[in-house]
Design an enzyme around this catalytic site. Structure first.
Site: not given
Ligand SMILES: [Zn+2]
Length: 444
Positions: A175, A300, A376
């Site tokens: 991302h 992420h 995350e």
């Molecule tokens: Zn992500």
């Protein structure tokens, strides 16, 4: 000398062509029922909205920006609906402006220092120099090309003298806007390659114990686009709309937590599984290394979560319970230095979301890889994607502590057995040893 100092300290912000988020406010709403969930998910149909975090279940946050033009209309509507909102960041652009970008000086490894963020070429130049500095330990592998013909690199690390056969793949930057992901993957590689010169015996043992593959930027086109055009870009650069690469892998493709028809949605999964070169490249590379692949870890931001497969279903399969224990262990290690709190669970039970077509789910299913995790990283919303440069190193340090725990999981697992399951997230567990954090991310 003066010129040299200027070069070393040369920092700059996004180019003039970049979209500005001046006077864009980052809001957080916490819907408490289905009606309020619908209110938030409808926003993008009515206003110019960028979701930073979404939810499909009550009592989890939705973070979003609304353009200043649409703001008065939106605030009226929110007031009419009686929905409370919190302001997380008053002016998003000024928060982004603090995210300094530094230039890496060729053959000066120390000018890559995790006190700033770096453009793609600088990351790649640093990788190249690092590999040249440690040719017996490292190998640079061009694993394929992105849609816009940029290289996607992996670095293989096997320390001299290591007899390890088990493999680890570390993925970052799928991302585009989650800048701390590539920052951490490069940090981890740097720590590992320097571990023979470190006093940290545990780190060295971990580094010696595996054959490592680091892919710091799997979405190079998107990453560059966040630097040149739009800081909040998430997907690859297909068309004018982009495809969410972490919805494009061949696992339950297009079923849940995706947009199938609205190409401009943040989670548009594309026309078919593996329609994108980036996901094909990563899948092929993983397949080539799937024999003895013991760990696959994807990095992420944000939310501070240890997310266990599978994300496409609420059900818990395979070694889920063992993974929860491992998650506790990692969370405890991360907590040590800066008291950062992580939540452990699968996407549905703790994060409050389902997502199909993710890289980690695909790896787990395709190769039965034992340890597969989506991390995350920081934070939980204070800075969100605008994490300031001074927090890169603390984030990297604590995550590295967690990773050392992850890769030497034997002794301590029983120590962190969960005492009870959390009410909101049954039957998954939260980190009970610390304050329970109910701020859950939806955008894995
Ligand atoms: Zn992500």
């Amino acid at each position: 000398m003066y010129i040299k100092i200027l070069l070393v300290t040369f920092i700059y912000h996004t180019s003039c062509d970049a979209k500005t988020y001046e006077n864009y406010t980052l809001f957080r709403g916490i819907p408490t029922n289905e009606k309020e969930i619908a209110f938030f998910s409808n926003l993008s149909k009515l206003y110019e909205v960028v979701y930073w975090r979404r939810t499909v279940v009550p009592n989890k946050p939705v973070d979003f920006t609304i353009s200043p033009t649409d703001l008065p209309r939106f605030l009226d509507s929110a007031l009419d609906s009686g929905i409370p909102l919190t302001t997380l960041i008053e002016d998003v652009q000024s928060a982004f402006n603090k995210q300094t970008i530094k230039t890496y000086i060729r053959r000066k490894l120390r000018s890559f220092d995790w006190n700033s963020f770096y453009r793609l070429d600088d990351i790649y130049n640093w990788l190249d120099d690092l590999v040249k500095s440690y040719p017996k330990d490292l190998q640079l592998i061009n694993i394929g090309k992105s849609l816009e013909n940029r290289d996607i690199f992996a670095v293989r690390l096997k320390l001299q003298g290591s007899m390890a056969r088990s493999k680890v793949i570390v993925e970052g930057g799928i991302h585009a806007r989650e800048w701390v992901g590539p920052a951490f993957v490069t940090y981890m590689l740097n720590e590992m390659v320097h571990s023979p010169f470190s006093n940290n015996k545990e780190l060295y043992n971990v580094a010696m114990g595996f054959e490592w593959y680091f892919v710091p930027v799997i979405n190079p086109d998107g990453y560059e686009y966040t630097h040149t055009h739009d800081r909040l870009w998430r997907k690859n650069r297909r068309g004018r709309y982009g495809i969410d690469l972490n919805r494009n892998f061949g696992i339950a493709f297009g079923t849940v937590g995706v947009s199938k028809s609205d190409k401009y949605d943040e989670t548009y999964c594309g026309p078919s599984a593996f329609s994108e070169p980036e996901t094909r490249v990563m899948a092929e590379f993983t397949r080539e290394n799937s024999k003895n692949l013991m760990y696959y870890i994807a990095f992420h931001a944000y939310g501070q979560f240890f997310i266990i497969p599978y994300s496409f279903t609420p059900k818990q399969f395979d070694n889920y319970n063992d993974m929860v224990k491992l998650g506790y262990h990692v969370a405890a290690k991360i907590h040590k230095e800066y008291k950062t709190e992580y939540t452990v669970g699968n996407a549905y039970s703790c994060v409050g979301y389902l997502a199909s077509g993710s890289s980690t789910d695909w790896v787990k299913k395709a190769f039965k890889t034992k340890y597969v995790v989506t991390m995350e990283l920081r934070d939980t919303g204070t800075y969100a994607f605008a994490l300031p440069p001074e927090l890169i190193l603390p984030t990297c340090r604590e995550t590295m502590d967690g990773m050392i725990g992850m890769f030497s999981p034997t002794e301590p697992l029983s120590e962190f057995r969960p005492t009870s399951s959390c009410q909101q997230c049954q039957p998954s567990f939260m980190v009970k040893r610390f304050a329970v954090v109910f701020l859950c991310v939806s955008f894995i």
